[in-house]
Design a protein around this motif. Sequence first.
Motif, mmCIF file in Angstrom:
data_model
loop_
_atom_site.group_PDB
_atom_site.id
_atom_site.type_symbol
_atom_site.label_atom_id
_atom_site.label_comp_id
_atom_site.label_asym_id
_atom_site.label_seq_id
_atom_site.Cartn_x
_atom_site.Cartn_y
_atom_site.Cartn_z
ATOM 1 N N ARG A 161 0.839 -1.188 0.000
ATOM 2 C CA ARG A 161 0.000 0.000 0.000
ATOM 3 C C ARG A 161 0.877 1.241 0.000
ATOM 4 O O ARG A 161 1.929 1.283 0.650
ATOM 5 C CB ARG A 161 -0.901 0.019 1.236
ATOM 6 N N LYS A 173 -12.713 -0.164 -6.604
ATOM 7 C CA LYS A 173 -11.981 -1.409 -6.847
ATOM 8 C C LYS A 173 -12.018 -1.702 -8.348
ATOM 9 O O LYS A 173 -12.938 -2.375 -8.825
ATOM 10 C CB LYS A 173 -12.600 -2.554 -6.055
ATOM 11 N N ASN A 193 -8.370 -7.277 -6.553
ATOM 12 C CA ASN A 193 -7.271 -7.170 -5.593
ATOM 13 C C ASN A 193 -6.723 -5.754 -5.451
ATOM 14 O O ASN A 193 -5.754 -5.542 -4.725
ATOM 15 C CB ASN A 193 -6.121 -8.104 -5.984
ATOM 16 N N LEU A 194 -7.303 -4.803 -6.150
ATOM 17 C CA LEU A 194 -6.779 -3.438 -6.139
ATOM 18 C C LEU A 194 -7.856 -2.485 -5.602
ATOM 19 O O LEU A 194 -8.985 -2.485 -6.070
ATOM 20 C CB LEU A 194 -6.376 -3.011 -7.552
ATOM 21 N N TYR A 217 -2.804 -3.028 -2.997
ATOM 22 C CA TYR A 217 -2.908 -4.247 -3.807
ATOM 23 C C TYR A 217 -2.742 -5.449 -2.891
ATOM 24 O O TYR A 217 -1.745 -5.578 -2.164
ATOM 25 C CB TYR A 217 -1.838 -4.289 -4.895
#
Length: 732
Positions: free
Chosen positions: A195, A679, A683-684, A730
């Motif tokens: 991050r 998002k 995953n992000l 992520y």
Amino acid sequence: MLSKTQIALALGMAWGMAPATTFAQTPGPVPPTEATTLKDITVTSTRTARTVDSVPNTVTVIPAARIEQEGGRDIKDLFRNELDISVRVAPTRFTAAGSSTGRAGNEGINIRGLEGNQVLMLVDGTRVPGSFSFGAFATGRGDFLELDGIKAVEILRGPTSTQFGSDGLAGAVSFRTLDPSDLLKKGQSFGGFVRSGYATVDRSWRNTAAIAGDNGSWQGLLLVSDRRGHETENRADNDAKNVNRTKPNPVDFNAQYLLGKAIFKIDGNQQIEASVEAQKRTQDTDVYSARAVPPLASTSTLDLDTRDKVERNKLSLAHRYKNLNSSWLHNAETRLYWQDAKVSQYSAEDRNTAADRTRDNHYNTKIVGLSNIMESNFSGAVEQKLSYGFDWNRTEVTGLRDGTVAPFGETFPAKPFPDTTYTVTGAFIQDEIEAGKLSIIPSLRYDHYKLAPSSAGYTGGAVATLSDSAVTPRLGVVWQLDTAFAPYAQFAKGFRAPTPDQVNNGFTNLASGYTSVGNSQLKAERADSFEIGFRGKVQGLRYSFAAFDNSYKDFISQQVVRGTGTAVDPLVFQYINLAKAQIRGAEARAELQIDSNWQATAGVSYTKGDSEVAGVKTPLDTINPMKFLAGVRYDTAAWGARAQFQHHQGKQLDRIAPAATTQFAPGSYHVVDLGVYWKPMPNLTVNANLNNVFDTKYWAWSDVRGLADNTNVKDAYTAPGRNAQVSVRYDF
């Protein structure tokens, strides 16, 4: 100030959100319909796991996802949306040997009108070092914390001595760090996140990386973070490089943090956990505001540069046992811990024609402790959970004042108080009785404390040992009468033992006509607390109301006990048990789940308190004015947004303690904050916040207490204007 149109717009955008209520929060990108089926769990209120709706007092839980969404940089950010919590942070306007204004950083947490060492602060059960002040040397508590490794924060209102012993007169704030399972998705054996974030308010970058693994018998976690930035902005515009300056003094800071955990599963019922924390924060300040303006005296300051450093290192080893099929012992945890915390403050002062001087001050706290809690469940006519255990810790507290050109009549190095070993031993028992819809929770604790000073190297006078004990009962009742109405009540006693520098201290300045002495007869501060309230849920609406009445006695205060202020008859300052106090208040919270995506919440809190000495009542300056929060949020799995409105009542002059000069009483103000998350892929996650949307100029009472109304540097104490925060995370 905001215009009526702006206020109306803000209310329209923001109706309904008062975060950190006793209800389940939905800070992450999961739609509320999924998340609100789970209730927040507290392990602070009773030291056993209970939902926040089933405890007899007010507890709120702030999860890591909400901290990340709102861009929390420190505890000042963390609690800005709490109803009855504040953090005092003064501007960095200290001097080398006189004023300590702003030197302590994030000084501590205020809960319902009490703060500093009267609030218990814990990280995984270990006490955060206390604050300390001696002239220009002042240490706070908030800078011993980094939020990157935190998975949840619990705020417990009311005395906590029955659960934890000394210190929690006002309440407790418990910080729980991440576990490996918090980073691993279902079925994962390896995972983590990276991050990065930026905040305009102090031009700071924060970068964090964490990994976790699980191979069946072992679990592990490693997290590292680095944060670097500058001075926190305000709404001032005087950029003079002297005492008239109101813009912030230039600051460069950097902070590093490491968290590591290893968990070994011995069998299906037992596991051992080893953890390590390492934290270091340095700050360089060019104190322009200390520079004198002409005409200059020989001792006038031409330049002041400082370097402050805060370090905290901790090791702990825990054994956990859980066996619900056991005949009597169903849960047990034993924890051994060691912590070393250090504060150093160095100042270099360039003076006009007088000799330049330096100050090199140090305050160190080492603690080693052992705690144990066990649980036994019994079935029969009523269900019971019996919890019992003990706590033991020994703290070594040392302080040192050093430098060049010592004060008149003093020689460096000098100790502000003798090196002291502070030992506390306590044992407790608690019964959680479940009789149908009625929960009755009685508990009792005994503590013994001893302060043992060493006279080695101490020149402040005779030293005295102090020891005493305390018995603190608590009784709580929760009646789940109906889903729509569940009243509760609690009575609790609390105590706070004197600190080493209050019992033994010595300083003499005969040229100025004063001296300070210790007091071996100090008694612990005491509290009697009542709280009543009710909670309920009606379809999509959840609500709560609480009222409290806290009485305190034997408050410790430094006072002049004799003397006329001359060299032959100096004023004698001493810490004594002087005041008693009463703090009363109420708060209300509500949350409305409008549909599967929309949620609104609101809350208001009001507190009033006075201290009393010799029958004369005086307003407690640590009481914050009334606060109202409202907001709205929209959540989906892919994105969400929120808006928050805050209203703070102005501080009334008749609620400020009388002083030699009229005190500054800031007026009411309104602040609107906006936030979004997005998002773009599973995953992000991107979080963005715009705080103080309308760039309101305001002063927070907690930050300006003690400021004279006739000062020409009021703007130096203003809160930040419009500012933005953004972060990208992520997960893998």
